[in-house]
Scaffold this motif. Structure first.
Motif, short mmCIF file in Angstrom:
data_model
loop_
_atom_site.label_atom_id
_atom_site.label_comp_id
_atom_site.label_asym_id
_atom_site.label_seq_id
_atom_site.Cartn_x
_atom_site.Cartn_y
_atom_site.Cartn_z
N ASN A 98 1.08 -0.98 0.02
CA ASN A 98 -0.30 -0.26 -0.33
C ASN A 98 0.82 1.13 -0.38
N MET A 99 -0.07 2.15 0.41
CA MET A 99 0.71 3.52 -0.06
C MET A 99 1.81 4.69 1.05
N TYR A 142 2.21 -0.70 -4.53
CA TYR A 142 1.14 0.23 -4.54
C TYR A 142 0.75 -0.06 -6.46
N ASN A 143 1.27 -0.48 -7.19
CA ASN A 143 1.07 -0.91 -8.44
C ASN A 143 0.13 -2.07 -8.63
#
Ligand SMILES: Cc1ncc(C[n+]2csc(CCOP(=O)(O)OP(=O)(O)O)c2C)c(N)n1
Ligand SMILES: Cc1ncc(C[n+]2csc(CCOP(=O)(O)OP(=O)(O)O)c2C)c(N)n1
Ligand code: SF4
Ligand code: SF4
Ligand SMILES: [Mg+2]
Ligand SMILES: [Mg+2]
Lengths: 314, 632, 632, 314
Positions: free
Chosen positions: C577-578, C601-602
């Motif tokens: 996640n970011m 998070y890609n």
């Protein structure tokens, strides 16, 4: 209003985005019919907006050269109504799957019948949930087994036409994705109609629905307007009872013969935008989208005390 | 002479006229130049269950309420039982002498649990389970019990309709007389309350007369209160103030689905769709109006508000917990597609249906973390009338400027607080417009060519572009390209950094009181003014306290909060919830662990006395957690 | 001899048979005694867009994947372009020689952003925008490019249907031959893959023959791989494993609304409504079956599952982000009314519709804070197949024991991981039943006479009692009594304290590796096995690392986590996640601030090589935040 | 099965909880009719369950001496279906307001028509949102102004009968809260019917609806069964088309004369529970609620390898 207006008839309503539907998908026909209708009407591309839900069907707006919003699963109608009521000058097309509009979105489908705000709902009926790999949609009959199902369908089917009529839509039609000319004509008629419209489009899904195939439909559909006496349009309140009943009974026909065409059009029901115009002064001329909310210095133009005068203690 | 400071409670059955009684009293005092501050408490019921208004009257503008009250007006017997503990020595209790024969077992609207507690108390004091018993209880505590022969006084003086139509006026009139307010002002209150109905005014004024007459002839007569020149003010609740602020802030489209305590805002707006304009508005604009839509549910409400924003309209919705729970997906969509939309979130007692008409501040963490995935949104909170107004305006500004959903938290106590607001500054907040698109030829709605994360906004009807809740490219088309995905995530989240940079600190957190103090309260929402009062009160007692008041939770002013708290001594977190949510947020963003709590989660408003008492307990280290329990 | 360790990638158009190709390869290796571990990546599209399976074959059970792959099989030209960067010196690329004339501009299913990046790379190297260009690119990097004349080989050998029906088998066969797997095992793989269709098996075996023949006669021939005795195992995905665990755990009612990547669990259960029983089941029980309901939406799914629990049935639902967003209100209801229900939450790339078929771990904070108000719920997470199975069972147990909703988090990577599970221990987890009611006469469903907060459970059909999402008394009737309210809030929340006390630490958090290490990774979900591999890999390089692996977020093992982290040196939080959500949770509960992050998070799965590389960068203090970008 | 079974006919289905509806509310009549029906049927109190939504109507289960769940606004149907499908032996009554079932809950209302799981929906039609102070419900006609509205209703009205029929319910009726005997009879009939039922109950709300008052209804309602030839029951598939049409047309009647009674009962549509019984062996005898899930030592009884044999690699 800057694009293609010089020669609107030639505006290309299909853009250059790659379509990723399966070969043979009925959705291609729907895109053709929509672009044809808009071209025929010489529609200014800025005046029409496409709103979709989620599903294979939901991808449609990306393929059209008009502003488009691909919303949430089941929520296309609320978005469309928000657009329409804040700017009634826009023509708002809703594109949704049968799962999208009649299962997760059924509450809005019914609610919009009551509002009749003037949006035009194109319902992609493939009897399955395409994008999630072929589960039963609410239009699949009880006991039917399309190839993607592990067992015959355990749920009954909704007839979108009867549901639309029971909900209060003032324009209700059915079309077939391979009868592009008729579909395009119906879309035009729906756009010209003041109130909200539902156009159910029978649409083969060769990937998951091996029962209601292109041929299956080809062999069964027939056009209502081929019967010259067919006249579904209500222009006076008195005609309503009979025409509603005729349309309703017709819509129950299914099986070997499937009628396509306009089942019901009632021009005596005011749309929500016109109802609003009766309450909010000059609503149609100065709808929310076209109002300035600040003066030239950037301050509010609303007088809070005069507006809420009943709260004023003096 | 001591300043006038009256705490008053008017109770009666829901739907039985206590609102009008409270209204008459407020109006009378307002017109006599006083300020009033009141909070309504009621059941989730239409008719019959117990309901009351607790208010305070001062010349200065009051900021908090106190128990015990100075005077309690009981429009039904239930009020006497329900508020047994809210009066004390020196209080006056006014009631209808007809209640004298009332037996507690006939109070069928009192819930069994409450009933149990009342009976326990009466039994302990060896008193009977009836009005007599409770009156004895009062008398034994030194409370003045004042029986008024309601029917008799009314029947002797008015003949227009049944007597019970005037119970509330008589209750109000007696109260005003007992407090010593000039009769003239009482009459003014009546005139104001029944503005457009001269016949009604006439009969009610007769009732007021009867009340004053009765009091004057009795031993209850008191000295006349001073009066003051009345300045123009607006009598607003938090619902009203927010509606007003949003409208001033350019709101032109509001959606809602009925829910307590949010829908009062929307129904107020609905009846003002044709707003009035200031001089600065030019003529075309004068024709404008607002659209308010009652939706089929909250899923529709949030998504329709999102839809309206796509035409450039300033749009919003308002709801409470259950409705907000249904909005999570739509809020996430607004975050992902960068739609400016405002969600005014009126918190009530949860969880689930909870205490639908009671207070709560337990939705903060949910508001902060609502919706799946990571997307930018703002969360702000208001604590008094002025903030409701100007935050109402700002919430729309923030949405426009940062193209994201803005959640504006207000609690039920504030929503139902009645307050006289002296002045509304129409130039306090400038209207901010979205970043306009200038390149119509090849419009990139989600242009990455931006440092602050803010791309030009697109408007349906003016531009051709696409939107999707799927990850998308600059034009708004679906993409699953891994590099584009990262860029778009970063662009969106960058806007929160920008907002944090641009918004002044005073809109995020404020320190009230001296910088150095022995006690630092931390709070948000409707406890704001209460704690400001608490600080003054403590100061009088020689205790120095200050208040770190939080207004914005996303972006969160972590640095400032950390700075203040690191300099603090005894930190007390004050919230209307059970888990100290703001303290959790503070720890998440600063690592600082607050160890003392004053919490209330029984759904009732906090009062000055209980906060003071709890503060002392914490100071004396008797406890680190104080759970407040006042209120019926 | 070096252990076999093959990283493999099979790519082709969605719906174009890559699943079967991968299946044949897996089966062949499985039956040859190998273990396989694979992850599927695909677009939100039914037919045409690029899709691939990345897997690894070892005798030991692999736990992670690596780039560059050893061999890449391209079933379409797009694969060659999309994975330009996933092969390197020493890799082999197998493709159909018919692609040789393919021009990049005809690859219409490649999104414009990806296309741009491919073109940039080709342009920089001065190569043409076509297959020739990309092949030159490969060759220049030292990659073995192997063109196979697909049509020719097939047409010469089978005559049952069009040639393209066999592309996947030929791709698989060539791969197996190129890797040196015994042809016999390849045939076994085919037989297994097409179990019930002898004619299909026959034709496909001919294709395998052709592939082996071609390779044998070419210079590509390699040494034969060793084979091992095959032990019985189950080839499961995370979806399968969880379904299986839930069914073993007593699940008898599952609701769902179709959504990727959750619905595979439900459709699998749906096709096993008539489960099979162990010897220990008595005869009556053998007639039992499971009910799976496809609902009209997720609002229905959660609330119907809640409803089923009221008859004493073990019930659950499964969904992903968008569906979970719609469940917030229903989960709050379960919390308030103390319904045992399980929500298996398959996380995918968000926010909003996001990346529907890609990975994400960005729903943790939402899951933890879902629903308005404060109510008890549990949040657990699984990281590998065994955990999916046993946590599936435990999730139902927790729900029954603590009468609350249990949210079971699984990420898309894990849901779509294929793994061979050697043994399922049916006695590992005992089935826990709810606290049964013994007093049927005057049943207090919400009895306060409990120290641990757990009241006797009520069952429709056996007991008469009431339930409401409003605050309620012991019988379950609505109450607004302020004291009862406090007691009920406290009783409900007490259950979390009880759960925290009763559940063993190993089910909450586990430390893998040496207690004292230079690096401490913190993670949850599908990175578990990857980081365990990372630790071994680092050890080989002389670096000591350990892993604090989190399994339960509510109740959160704050004390233990704090203890571990306080003894740690370089802490690196690894999440898909970011915003580093687990790190935020840790700070909220312990105050400890983690400062180094490896985040992705890609939407693609993490691989060993990128984690190793990022760890080095962090160790060398080049950066504190590493954003991983691998994967097409 | 321990309560009142000795003499079921005398069981008191009304408990001693204080009802807090307004004086004169139509809901009182509904409670009477429900308890009468249950008494008449000598129902074992353990065999029937009340499920409600949120609203004044939603409080009903608390007043009944049977197990009851007062759920969320709009979600009564999903709860009821969960109860019914996990234990088909239970009789499940749904109590919901017109706002609850036809606005926020409309999607479930439609969905349940497709399922036809066998729950009995009692729809309290007062044309307003009672508990939130009188906003327009979806049953309030366009342009009507009840006293709680600031302006005439801007939305169209839904006819619950036509919507129920379009959705697929196999038993559809309308009653009036003051005709307690008829309502109680209809409830009994609905309980005996295998599939799902919708019973719309016209119900005065003296507090907020000053148009559709007790008297207003009294003057207008008439009973379908007073016409001796009225026969809405479909026992053979062939009868369906005609009886559906007759019922449907009848339901459109409104204004000076309002029919109450049973509009449609179709006994040829299998309920969901019976459909399930065709798939899950012995489902009706051993439904989820009556199964043991652990052996005597507390271990699972499911064989994971045999159950998921297709995943087994040997
Ligand atoms: C809230 C939510 N639930 C589920 C999904 C998953 N989902 C995506 S498309 C779809 C159904 C598509 O079926 P339909 O609406 O008939 O469209 P079609 O693909 O057939 O055109 C579903 C359930 C979602 N996106 N959001
Ligand atoms: C999700 C949600 N939205 C809104 C509400 C507020 N609410 C409570 S009752 C009600 C409507 C009641 O109307 P109706 O269903 O017709 O029942 P009645 O009171 O008329 O019997 C509403 C909107 C709620 N409880 N939950
Ligand atoms: S799955 Fe069906 S509906 Fe979807 S694109 Fe393919 S053919 Fe069309
Ligand atoms: S508000 Fe209307 S529906 Fe509700 S209890 Fe009162 S009369 Fe009945
Ligand atoms: Mg479909
Ligand atoms: Mg109602």
């Amino acid at each position: 209003m800057q694009k293609g207006v010089e020669d609107k008839g030639k505006y290309n309503f299909r853009n250059n985005i790659t379509i990723d539907w399966c070969p043979g998908c009925g959705d291609f026909g729907i895109v053709s019919a929509v672009t044809q209708a808009l071209s025929n009407m010489k529609m200014d591309p800025d005046d029409v907006v496409a709103v979709s839900g989620i599903g294979c069907s939901g991808k449609t707006p990306h393929y059209l050269n008009i502003a488009g919003v691909h919303t949430l699963h089941g929520r296309a109608i609320p978005y469309a109504v928000g657009v329409k009521l804040s700017n009634p000058n826009l023509n708002v097309l809703v594109m949704g799957g049968d799962g999208d509009l009649l299962s997760i979105g059924a509450g809005h489908f019914v609610g919009e019948g009551r509002r009749n705000s003037g949006v035009k709902v194109i319902l992609y009926n493939n009897s399955v949930y395409g994008l999630t790999k072929g589960q039963a949609a609410p239009t699949l009959p009880l006991g039917e087994k399309v190839k993607s199902l592990a067992r015959p369908n355990i749920m009954g089917k909704i007839n979108p036409i009867t549901l639309a009529m029971a909900s209060g839509y003032s324009f209700v039609a059915r079309a077939f994705s391979s009868e592009i000319k008729q579909l395009s004509y119906i879309i035009e008629r729906a756009i010209k109609h003041e109130g909200s419209a539902v156009i159910e489009v029978l649409q083969p899904c060769p990937t998951y629905n091996d029962v209601n195939t292109l041929d299956w439909y080809r062999q069964r559909v027939y056009k209502l307007e081929d019967d010259k006496s067919w006249d579904p349009v209500v222009n006076k309140k008195e005609e309503d009872e009979e025409k509603f009943d005729t349309g309703y009974r017709k819509s129950l026909e299914w099986g070997d013969h499937i009628p396509i065409g306009i089942f019901y059009e009632n021009n005596t029901i005011p749309s929500y935008t016109n109802r609003l115009a009766g309450i909010v002064p000059e609503y149609l001329k100065y709808p929310p989208a076209l109002q300035e909310v600040a003066d030239k210095d950037g301050y509010t133009i609303v007088d809070p005390i005069k507006t809420f005068s009943e709260k004023d203690v003096e | 002479m001591q300043e006038t400071d009256i705490n008053l409670l008017v109770g009666g059955p829901q739907g039985g006229g206590i609102d009008s009684a409270a209204n008459m009293i407020s109006m009378a005092f307002s017109l006599a130049g006083y300020n009033i501050y009141g909070i309504r408490e009621f059941h989730s019921n239409i008719k019959g269950r117990h309901s009351y208004i607790h208010f305070r009257i001062m010349h200065e503008r009051p900021k908090s309420l106190k128990y015990p009250v100075d005077i309690m007006v009981a429009l039904d017997p239930d009020t006497l039982f329900e508020h047994m503990f809210d009066v004390a020595k020196g209080s006056k209790v006014v009631y209808d002498s007809a209640f004298n024969t009332f037996n507690l077992k006939n109070a069928r609207m009192i819930t069994s649990d409450t009933m149990g507690r009342i009976q326990d108390e009466l039994a302990e004091k060896n008193l009977s389970f009836d009005v007599k018993g409770v009156l004895d209880y009062f008398k034994s505590t030194g409370i003045d019990v004042i029986a008024i022969p309601f029917d008799k006084l009314i029947n002797e003086n008015v003949h227009d309709g049944p007597a019970n139509r005037y119970y509330n006026t008589l209750g109000a009139g007696t109260t005003l007389a007992l407090l010593g307010l000039d009769e003239e002002h009482a009459d003014d209150g009546i005139k104001f309350a029944f503005k457009k109905k001269p016949k009604v005014v006439e009969s009610n004024i007769k009732v007021i007369r009867a009340a004053y007459d009765y009091v004057e002839k009795s031993p209850l007569k008191v000295a006349t209160l001073p009066t003051y020149p009345a300045i123009p003010r607006m009598l607003l609740t938090g619902n009203d103030a927010t509606a007003l602020g949003k409208l001033m802030g350019g709101l032109r489209f509001q959606t809602y689905y009925p829910i307590t305590p949010a829908s009062d805002e929307s129904t107020l707006l609905e009846s003002h769709e044709d707003m009035k304009f200031l001089q600065n508005a030019d003529k075309i604009v004068n024709k404008a109006g607002l659209v308010v839509v009652q939706c089929e549910d909250e899923l529709s409400a949030i998504n329709m508000a999102n839809g309206a924003a796509l035409t450039g309209t300033r749009s919003a919705t308002a709801t409470s917990g259950p409705g907000f729970s249904l909005m999570a997906e739509g809020i996430g969509y607004a975050g992902m597609t960068e739609i400016p939309v405002v969600i005014t979130f009126y918190q009530r007692g949860g969880p689930s249906t909870g205490l639908p008409t009671r207070n709560g501040q337990a939705d903060l963490l949910f508001a902060l973390n609502t919706g799946h995935g990571e997307f930018p949104k703002m969360v702000i909170s208001s604590g008094d009338m002025e903030e409701c107004i100007y935050d109402g305006m700002k919430s729309l500004n923030y949405a426009q400027r940062y193209q994201m959903p803005v959640i504006h938290l207000i609690d039920k106590t504030l929503a139902n607080t009645m307050d006289l607001v002296p002045e509304i500054d129409v130039k306090k907040v400038k209207i901010v417009k979205y970043n306009e698109n200038t390149n119509h030829e090849n419009f990139k709605r989600y242009s990455l060519d931006t440092e602050n994360g803010i791309s030009p906004y697109g408007v349906f009807g003016k531009d051709i572009f696409w939107m999707t809740g799927d990850e998308h490219d600059e034009l708004g088309h679906v993409t699953e390209d891994s590099a584009m995905r990262d860029k778009m995530m970063e662009k969106r989240m960058q806007k929160l950094v920008t907002a944090d940079r641009e918004i002044p600190l005073e809109d995020k957190a404020v320190l009230y009181g001296d910088e150095n103090a022995d006690i630092t309260y931390v709070t948000w929402g409707s406890q704001k003014s209460l704690l400001i009062d608490t600080i003054s009160e403590l100061k009088k007692q020689g205790i120095s306290a200050n208040l770190l008041y939080l207004r914005m939770f996303e972006p969160f002013p972590a640095e400032y909060v950390a700075k203040v708290l690191k300099n603090s001594h005894l930190i007390i977190d004050v919230e209307s919830n059970m888990t100290g949510q703001a303290a959790k947020v503070i720890r998440m963003f600063t690592g600082i662990n607050i160890e003392n709590f004053i919490l209330k989660y029984n759904g009732r408003h906090m009062t000055l006395d209980e906060v003071l008492k709890s503060t002392k307990n914490i100071m004396e280290k008797k406890t680190a957690l104080e759970v407040l329990q006042e209120g019926s």
